[in-house]
Scaffold this motif. Structure first.
Motif, PDB file in Angstrom:
ATOM      1  N   ARG A  10      13.584  -6.054  -8.538  1.00  0.00           N
ATOM      2  CA  ARG A  10      12.014  -4.698  -8.888  1.00  0.00           C
ATOM      3  C   ARG A  10      13.279  -3.059  -7.920  1.00  0.00           C
ATOM      4  N   ALA A  11      13.801  -3.522  -6.892  1.00  0.00           N
ATOM      5  CA  ALA A  11      14.501  -2.273  -6.135  1.00  0.00           C
ATOM      6  C   ALA A  11      15.365  -2.102  -6.837  1.00  0.00           C
ATOM      7  N   GLU A  12      16.094  -2.653  -7.533  1.00  0.00           N
ATOM      8  CA  GLU A  12      17.251  -2.422  -8.183  1.00  0.00           C
ATOM      9  C   GLU A  12      16.784  -2.046  -9.798  1.00  0.00           C
ATOM     10  N   GLU A  13      15.688  -1.950 -10.190  1.00  0.00           N
ATOM     11  CA  GLU A  13      15.191  -1.218 -11.384  1.00  0.00           C
ATOM     12  C   GLU A  13      15.172  -0.163 -11.285  1.00  0.00           C
ATOM     13  N   VAL A  14      14.304  -0.195  -9.374  1.00  0.00           N
ATOM     14  CA  VAL A  14      13.875   1.516  -9.888  1.00  0.00           C
ATOM     15  C   VAL A  14      15.065   2.451  -9.622  1.00  0.00           C
ATOM     16  N   ALA A  15      16.065   1.842  -8.732  1.00  0.00           N
ATOM     17  CA  ALA A  15      17.631   2.100  -8.201  1.00  0.00           C
ATOM     18  C   ALA A  15      17.913   3.195  -9.330  1.00  0.00           C
ATOM     19  N   THR A  16      18.019   2.651 -11.126  1.00  0.00           N
ATOM     20  CA  THR A  16      18.201   3.213 -11.679  1.00  0.00           C
ATOM     21  C   THR A  16      17.674   4.169 -12.237  1.00  0.00           C
ATOM     22  N   GLN A  17      16.411   4.227 -11.903  1.00  0.00           N
ATOM     23  CA  GLN A  17      15.735   5.768 -12.244  1.00  0.00           C
ATOM     24  C   GLN A  17      15.836   6.237 -11.222  1.00  0.00           C
ATOM     25  N   ILE A  18      16.693   6.729  -9.856  1.00  0.00           N
ATOM     26  CA  ILE A  18      17.005   7.674  -9.644  1.00  0.00           C
ATOM     27  C   ILE A  18      18.958   7.837  -8.348  1.00  0.00           C
ATOM     28  N   ARG A  19      18.493   9.064  -8.601  1.00  0.00           N
ATOM     29  CA  ARG A  19      19.870  10.060  -8.840  1.00  0.00           C
ATOM     30  C   ARG A  19      20.453   9.535  -7.228  1.00  0.00           C
ATOM     31  N   ASP A  51       1.232  -1.316  -0.048  1.00  0.00           N
ATOM     32  CA  ASP A  51       0.248  -0.279  -0.072  1.00  0.00           C
ATOM     33  C   ASP A  51       0.586   1.167   0.114  1.00  0.00           C
ATOM     34  N   ALA A  52       1.663   1.274   0.851  1.00  0.00           N
ATOM     35  CA  ALA A  52       3.060   2.315   0.898  1.00  0.00           C
ATOM     36  C   ALA A  52       2.888   2.988  -0.203  1.00  0.00           C
ATOM     37  N   GLU A  53       3.598   1.772  -2.070  1.00  0.00           N
ATOM     38  CA  GLU A  53       4.260   2.124  -3.105  1.00  0.00           C
ATOM     39  C   GLU A  53       3.450   2.701  -3.357  1.00  0.00           C
ATOM     40  N   TYR A  54       2.547   2.740  -3.543  1.00  0.00           N
ATOM     41  CA  TYR A  54       1.055   2.964  -4.243  1.00  0.00           C
ATOM     42  C   TYR A  54       0.357   3.982  -3.369  1.00  0.00           C
ATOM     43  N   ALA A  55       0.387   4.510  -2.564  1.00  0.00           N
ATOM     44  CA  ALA A  55      -0.181   5.886  -1.470  1.00  0.00           C
ATOM     45  C   ALA A  55       0.306   6.798  -2.557  1.00  0.00           C
ATOM     46  N   ASP A  56      -0.734   7.639  -2.597  1.00  0.00           N
ATOM     47  CA  ASP A  56      -1.400   9.249  -2.782  1.00  0.00           C
ATOM     48  C   ASP A  56       0.026   9.901  -2.709  1.00  0.00           C
ATOM     49  N   SER A  57       0.605  10.261  -4.097  1.00  0.00           N
ATOM     50  CA  SER A  57       1.721  11.178  -3.479  1.00  0.00           C
ATOM     51  C   SER A  57       1.883  12.622  -2.742  1.00  0.00           C
ATOM     52  N   THR A  58       0.517  12.836  -2.255  1.00  0.00           N
ATOM     53  CA  THR A  58       0.478  14.215  -1.658  1.00  0.00           C
ATOM     54  C   THR A  58       0.779  13.519  -0.099  1.00  0.00           C
ATOM     55  N   ASP A  59       0.844  11.669   0.270  1.00  0.00           N
ATOM     56  CA  ASP A  59       0.973  11.264   1.830  1.00  0.00           C
ATOM     57  C   ASP A  59       2.635  11.080   1.739  1.00  0.00           C
ATOM     58  N   LEU A  60       3.543  11.756   0.607  1.00  0.00           N
ATOM     59  CA  LEU A  60       4.587  12.010   1.124  1.00  0.00           C
ATOM     60  C   LEU A  60       5.388  13.013   2.023  1.00  0.00           C
ATOM     61  N   THR A  61       6.077  12.933   2.926  1.00  0.00           N
ATOM     62  CA  THR A  61       7.362  13.709   3.089  1.00  0.00           C
ATOM     63  C   THR A  61       7.856  15.000   1.978  1.00  0.00           C
ATOM     64  N   PRO A  62       8.995  15.760   2.653  1.00  0.00           N
ATOM     65  CA  PRO A  62       9.021  16.922   1.682  1.00  0.00           C
ATOM     66  C   PRO A  62      10.901  15.871   1.096  1.00  0.00           C
ATOM     67  N   ASP A  63      11.101  15.082   1.797  1.00  0.00           N
ATOM     68  CA  ASP A  63      12.498  14.048   1.243  1.00  0.00           C
ATOM     69  C   ASP A  63      12.622  13.109   0.898  1.00  0.00           C
ATOM     70  N   HIS A  64      11.211  12.450   0.943  1.00  0.00           N
ATOM     71  CA  HIS A  64      10.989  11.512  -0.115  1.00  0.00           C
ATOM     72  C   HIS A  64      10.122  11.564  -1.655  1.00  0.00           C
ATOM     73  N   SER A  65      11.057  11.394  -2.673  1.00  0.00           N
ATOM     74  CA  SER A  65      10.341  11.061  -4.167  1.00  0.00           C
ATOM     75  C   SER A  65       9.577   9.913  -3.523  1.00  0.00           C
ATOM     76  N   ILE A  66       8.636   9.539  -4.646  1.00  0.00           N
ATOM     77  CA  ILE A  66       8.195   8.513  -4.929  1.00  0.00           C
ATOM     78  C   ILE A  66       8.893   6.809  -5.525  1.00  0.00           C
ATOM     79  N   ARG A  67      10.130   7.169  -6.368  1.00  0.00           N
ATOM     80  CA  ARG A  67      10.764   6.353  -7.273  1.00  0.00           C
ATOM     81  C   ARG A  67      11.524   6.163  -5.405  1.00  0.00           C
ATOM     82  N   GLU A  68      11.432   6.936  -4.654  1.00  0.00           N
ATOM     83  CA  GLU A  68      12.602   6.606  -3.478  1.00  0.00           C
ATOM     84  C   GLU A  68      11.461   5.899  -2.404  1.00  0.00           C
TER      85      GLU A  68
END
Length: 219
Positions: free
Chosen positions: A96-105, A51-68
Motif C-alpha cells: 500500500r505504501a508503494e501504491e501511494v508513493a507512485t502518486q507523490i513526486r 487514525d493518523a492516516e485518516y485524520a483531518d487534513s487541517t491537522d497537518l503541518t505545512p511540510d506534510h501533504s495527505i499523500r506523504e
C-alpha cells in the motif's frame, strides 16, 4: 531505519493525536525499540497510525501533504507489523505504501526503504524470486546514486536469499558467495563502517554453508 521512521511519524506527523493514546507516545515508542512492547501496546500504536492516516487534513503541518502522511503511515505500520511477526500484513502495508508513493513526486529517497523492506517481507515468506526482484531495485537505486552503503545492503540481502534457497543440486550457495563479496567491496568504501565486520561474518557463514552442502552431497 524502522525505528527512525516510527519515531518521526509519532513525533512530527500526528502530534495532534497524542491525546487519543492511553499511554504517552514516547513511552509506547520506547517499549517498541526495547522490544518490551505488549500486544496491547502494539495494537494501540497500530490504531494511532491508522487514525493518523485518516485524520483531518487541517491537522497537518505545512511540510506534510495527505499523500506523504499516508505513505509514512503505511510504511511505519509495515515495520511495526513485521516486528510483531505479522509478515503477511506487513507485506500488505508496504505494498500500500508503494501504491501511494507512485502518486507523490520526489519520493526517490523513500524508494530504497520501500523496495528493501518489501524484499525482506517476501524473503521471510519464502518468496525468494520476488524478493530478489525487490533487492535488485535497490541495486539500481544504489548505482544511480553511487551509494556504496545502499549497494552493500542490497547485495548482502541478495546473498541471503540465494543462501536460503541453496541445495546441493542448484548450488545457489555459489551465487550467495559472489554477492556477499560484492557487498563487502562496496562496504569497504563506507568510511568507518560498523557494518563491514557483519558483512565478513555473513561471508564466513556462507563459506561454512558451502562446505556443509558439498560434504553432505559427497557422502
Amino acid at each position: 531505519m524502522r525505528r527512525t521512521w516510527l519515531l518521526t511519524l509519532l513525533t512530527s506527523t500526528f502530534v495532534c493525536l497524542h491525546s487519543m493514546a492511553t499511554e504517552p507516545l514516547d513511552s509506547l515508542y520506547q517499549c517498541y525499540i526495547s522490544s518490551l512492547m505488549t500486544a496491547a501496546q502494539t495494537n494501540e500504536l497500530l490504531q494511532l497510525l491508522y487514525d493518523a492516516e485518516y485524520a483531518d487534513s487541517t491537522d497537518l503541518t505545512p511540510d506534510h501533504s495527505i499523500r506523504e502522511r499516508q505513505l509514512a503511515v503505511h510504511l511505519a505500520m509495515s515495520y511495526l507489523l513485521y516486528d510483531s511477526g505479522d509478515l503477511h500484513e506487513s507485506l500488505d502495508a508496504v505494498v500500500r505504501a508503494e501504491e501511494v508513493a507512485t502518486q507523490i513526486r520526489d519520493t526517490v529517497m523513500l524508494n530504497d526503504d520501500l523496495a528493501s523492506h518489501h524484499g525482506v517481507c517476501l524473503f521471510r515468506l519464502g518468496r525468494f524470486g520476488e524478493a530478489i526482484e525487490q533487492f535488485n531495485k535497490c541495486v539500481t537505486l544504489g548505482m544511480n546514486r553511487q551509494d556504496a552503503s545502499m549497494l552493500s545492503s542490497a547485495y548482502s540481502n541478495i546473498a541471503a536469499v540465494f543462501l536460503a534457497a541453496s541445495t546441493p543440486e542448484n548450488k545457489l550457495y555459489e551465487e550467495a558467495h559472489t554477492y556477499i563479496l560484492e557487498a563487502i567491496e562496496h562496504e569497504k568504501q563506507v568510511p568507518g563502517s560498523p557494518t563491514l565486520s557483519i558483512r565478513y561474518g555473513v561471508a564466513s557463514e556462507i563459506n561454512i554453508k558451502r562446505q556443509e552442502i558439498i560434504i553432505n552431497f559427497n557422502t
